[in-house]
Design a protein around this motif. Structure first.
Motif, PDB file in Angstrom:
ATOM      1  N   THR A 203      19.321   4.985   9.193  1.00 15.35           N
ATOM      2  CA  THR A 203      18.663   3.685   9.324  1.00 15.35           C
ATOM      3  C   THR A 203      19.604   2.675   9.973  1.00 15.35           C
ATOM      4  OG1 THR A 203      17.361   4.136   7.346  1.00 15.35           O
ATOM      5  CG2 THR A 203      17.505   1.831   8.064  1.00 15.35           C
ATOM      6  N   ARG A 204      19.066   1.909  10.927  1.00 14.99           N
ATOM      7  CA  ARG A 204      19.844   0.878  11.629  1.00 14.99           C
ATOM      8  C   ARG A 204      19.268  -0.518  11.436  1.00 14.99           C
ATOM      9  NH1 ARG A 204      22.826   4.071  10.826  1.00 14.99           N
ATOM     10  NH2 ARG A 204      23.722   5.606  12.190  1.00 14.99           N
ATOM     11  N   SER A 205      17.981  -0.610  11.033  1.00 13.84           N
ATOM     12  CA  SER A 205      17.349  -1.904  10.752  1.00 13.84           C
ATOM     13  C   SER A 205      16.043  -1.652  10.009  1.00 13.84           C
ATOM     14  CB  SER A 205      17.084  -2.693  12.043  1.00 13.84           C
ATOM     15  OG  SER A 205      16.082  -2.060  12.826  1.00 13.84           O
ATOM     16  N   PHE A 206      15.401  -2.755   9.604  1.00 11.26           N
ATOM     17  CA  PHE A 206      14.140  -2.684   8.873  1.00 11.26           C
ATOM     18  C   PHE A 206      13.134  -3.668   9.455  1.00 11.26           C
ATOM     19  CE2 PHE A 206      17.540  -1.849   5.791  1.00 11.26           C
ATOM     20  CZ  PHE A 206      17.152  -0.617   5.288  1.00 11.26           C
ATOM     21  N   ILE A 207      11.866  -3.381   9.217  1.00 13.19           N
ATOM     22  CA  ILE A 207      10.817  -4.382   9.391  1.00 13.19           C
ATOM     23  C   ILE A 207      10.061  -4.463   8.079  1.00 13.19           C
ATOM     24  CG2 ILE A 207      10.610  -4.077  11.891  1.00 13.19           C
ATOM     25  CD1 ILE A 207       7.972  -2.578  11.390  1.00 13.19           C
ATOM     26  N   VAL A 208       9.502  -5.625   7.788  1.00  9.04           N
ATOM     27  CA  VAL A 208       8.688  -5.846   6.593  1.00  9.04           C
ATOM     28  C   VAL A 208       7.339  -6.386   7.057  1.00  9.04           C
ATOM     29  CG1 VAL A 208       8.420  -7.248   4.506  1.00  9.04           C
ATOM     30  CG2 VAL A 208      10.644  -6.258   5.059  1.00  9.04           C
ATOM     31  N   THR A 209       6.274  -5.822   6.516  1.00  7.13           N
ATOM     32  CA  THR A 209       4.936  -6.294   6.850  1.00  7.13           C
ATOM     33  C   THR A 209       4.080  -6.401   5.595  1.00  7.13           C
ATOM     34  OG1 THR A 209       4.158  -4.042   7.301  1.00  7.13           O
ATOM     35  CG2 THR A 209       4.955  -5.326   9.192  1.00  7.13           C
ATOM     36  N   VAL A 210       3.096  -7.286   5.654  1.00  2.00           N
ATOM     37  CA  VAL A 210       2.055  -7.376   4.634  1.00  2.00           C
ATOM     38  C   VAL A 210       0.725  -7.369   5.382  1.00  2.00           C
ATOM     39  CG1 VAL A 210       1.044  -8.718   2.758  1.00  2.00           C
ATOM     40  CG2 VAL A 210       3.538  -8.664   3.046  1.00  2.00           C
ATOM     41  N   PHE A 211      -0.103  -6.362   5.081  1.00  2.94           N
ATOM     42  CA  PHE A 211      -1.348  -6.159   5.811  1.00  2.94           C
ATOM     43  C   PHE A 211      -2.501  -5.930   4.852  1.00  2.94           C
ATOM     44  CE2 PHE A 211      -4.309  -3.127   7.943  1.00  2.94           C
ATOM     45  CZ  PHE A 211      -4.735  -3.969   8.967  1.00  2.94           C
ATOM     46  N   ASP A 212      -3.636  -6.577   5.125  1.00  5.49           N
ATOM     47  CA  ASP A 212      -4.866  -6.410   4.352  1.00  5.49           C
ATOM     48  C   ASP A 212      -5.877  -5.650   5.205  1.00  5.49           C
ATOM     49  OD1 ASP A 212      -7.334  -6.637   3.080  1.00  5.49           O
ATOM     50  OD2 ASP A 212      -7.376  -8.827   3.128  1.00  5.49           O
ATOM     51  N   PRO A 213      -6.060  -4.335   4.962  1.00  8.56           N
ATOM     52  CA  PRO A 213      -7.035  -3.581   5.755  1.00  8.56           C
ATOM     53  C   PRO A 213      -8.479  -3.875   5.359  1.00  8.56           C
ATOM     54  CG  PRO A 213      -6.134  -2.167   4.066  1.00  8.56           C
ATOM     55  CD  PRO A 213      -5.384  -3.476   3.983  1.00  8.56           C
ATOM     56  N   ASP A 214      -8.675  -4.596   4.251  1.00  5.67           N
ATOM     57  CA  ASP A 214     -10.008  -4.850   3.738  1.00  5.67           C
ATOM     58  C   ASP A 214     -10.593  -6.189   4.193  1.00  5.67           C
ATOM     59  OD1 ASP A 214      -9.923  -2.417   2.214  1.00  5.67           O
ATOM     60  OD2 ASP A 214      -8.584  -3.466   0.829  1.00  5.67           O
ATOM     61  N   ALA A 215      -9.839  -6.953   4.964  1.00  7.38           N
ATOM     62  CA  ALA A 215     -10.350  -8.231   5.470  1.00  7.38           C
ATOM     63  C   ALA A 215     -11.600  -7.971   6.310  1.00  7.38           C
ATOM     64  CB  ALA A 215      -9.287  -8.939   6.303  1.00  7.38           C
ATOM     65  N   PRO A 216     -12.621  -8.798   6.160  1.00  9.83           N
ATOM     66  CA  PRO A 216     -13.874  -8.571   6.880  1.00  9.83           C
ATOM     67  C   PRO A 216     -13.788  -9.034   8.336  1.00  9.83           C
ATOM     68  CG  PRO A 216     -14.090 -10.501   5.481  1.00  9.83           C
ATOM     69  CD  PRO A 216     -12.729  -9.924   5.218  1.00  9.83           C
ATOM     70  N   THR A 217     -12.901  -8.382   9.081  1.00 13.77           N
ATOM     71  CA  THR A 217     -12.679  -8.762  10.478  1.00 13.77           C
ATOM     72  C   THR A 217     -12.932  -7.622  11.446  1.00 13.77           C
ATOM     73  OG1 THR A 217     -10.374  -8.074  10.437  1.00 13.77           O
ATOM     74  CG2 THR A 217     -10.830 -10.353   9.779  1.00 13.77           C
ATOM     75  N   GLY A 218     -12.998  -6.409  10.946  1.00 17.51           N
ATOM     76  CA  GLY A 218     -13.084  -5.239  11.812  1.00 17.51           C
ATOM     77  C   GLY A 218     -11.717  -4.719  12.202  1.00 17.51           C
TER      78      GLY A 218
END
Length: 182
Positions: free
Chosen positions: A64-79
């Motif tokens: 490992t040389r770096s990281f990314i952090v994400t927060v994602f909601d796949p259930d949002a009513p957006t498609g």
């Protein structure tokens, strides 16, 4: 969609499998609801404060040389779901983000790391705000270990573009899932 995992709209289902590692939080436990502070005041949720959760990780590969952090909601009513937070270029020496590291100032992020604009167009953490009647939403809080020290992306890039560029460099992934909604 006959496979149950795909049917559940797992955002990592179609990505190559990579090893996991440990992700912990004093703010939210895996498969539990967010606290009011992790809801969105920006979107008018009563008690919402848009405070990103505290995160600590360990057990990632030596390469490992770096990281990314994400927060994602796949259930949002957006498609297409809803990206609540995306941070890139987190140095490999960083294995902890304090609560509210996703503030608008970004001053609590480690040197060199920065937030990309989320789906609200803000380079910060935006809390949960599931629309009334849209059911329970899952928020995938993910730390990805990369085999490069940094991704050369413009600070205005989308979280999806971050993921597209991080994909070939992702060597491990850790995820907690928080819930919000009715």
């Amino acid at each position: 969609m006959t496979d149950q995992t795909q049917a559940n709209n797992d955002p990592y289902y179609a990505l190559p499998e990579v090893p996991g590692f440990e992700l912990r939080s004093s703010t939210v436990a895996d498969r539990t609801p967010f606290a009011p502070a992790q809801y969105s005041g920006v979107f008018g949720v009563p008690g919402g404060q848009d405070i990103s959760p505290e995160l600590t990780w360990s057990g990632f590969p030596d390469e490992t040389r770096s990281f990314i952090v994400t927060v994602f909601d796949p259930d949002a009513p957006t498609g297409s779901g809803f990206w609540h937070w995306a941070v890139g270029n987190i140095p490999v020496s960083t294995t902890h983000l304090v609560e509210n590291a996703g503030s608008e100032t970004q001053e609590l992020l480690p040197a060199g790391a920065f937030a990309f604009p989320n789906d609200a167009g803000l380079a910060r953490y935006i809390g949960a705000a599931p629309p009334a009647g849209s059911g329970v939403h899952r928020y995938y809080i993910t730390v990805s270990a990369l085999d490069v020290a940094r991704l050369e992306l413009d600070a205005g890039a989308s979280p999806a573009f971050l993921g597209f560029n991080a994909g070939p460099h992702t060597i491990a992934r850790a995820t907690l899932v928080a819930y919000a909604g009715e």
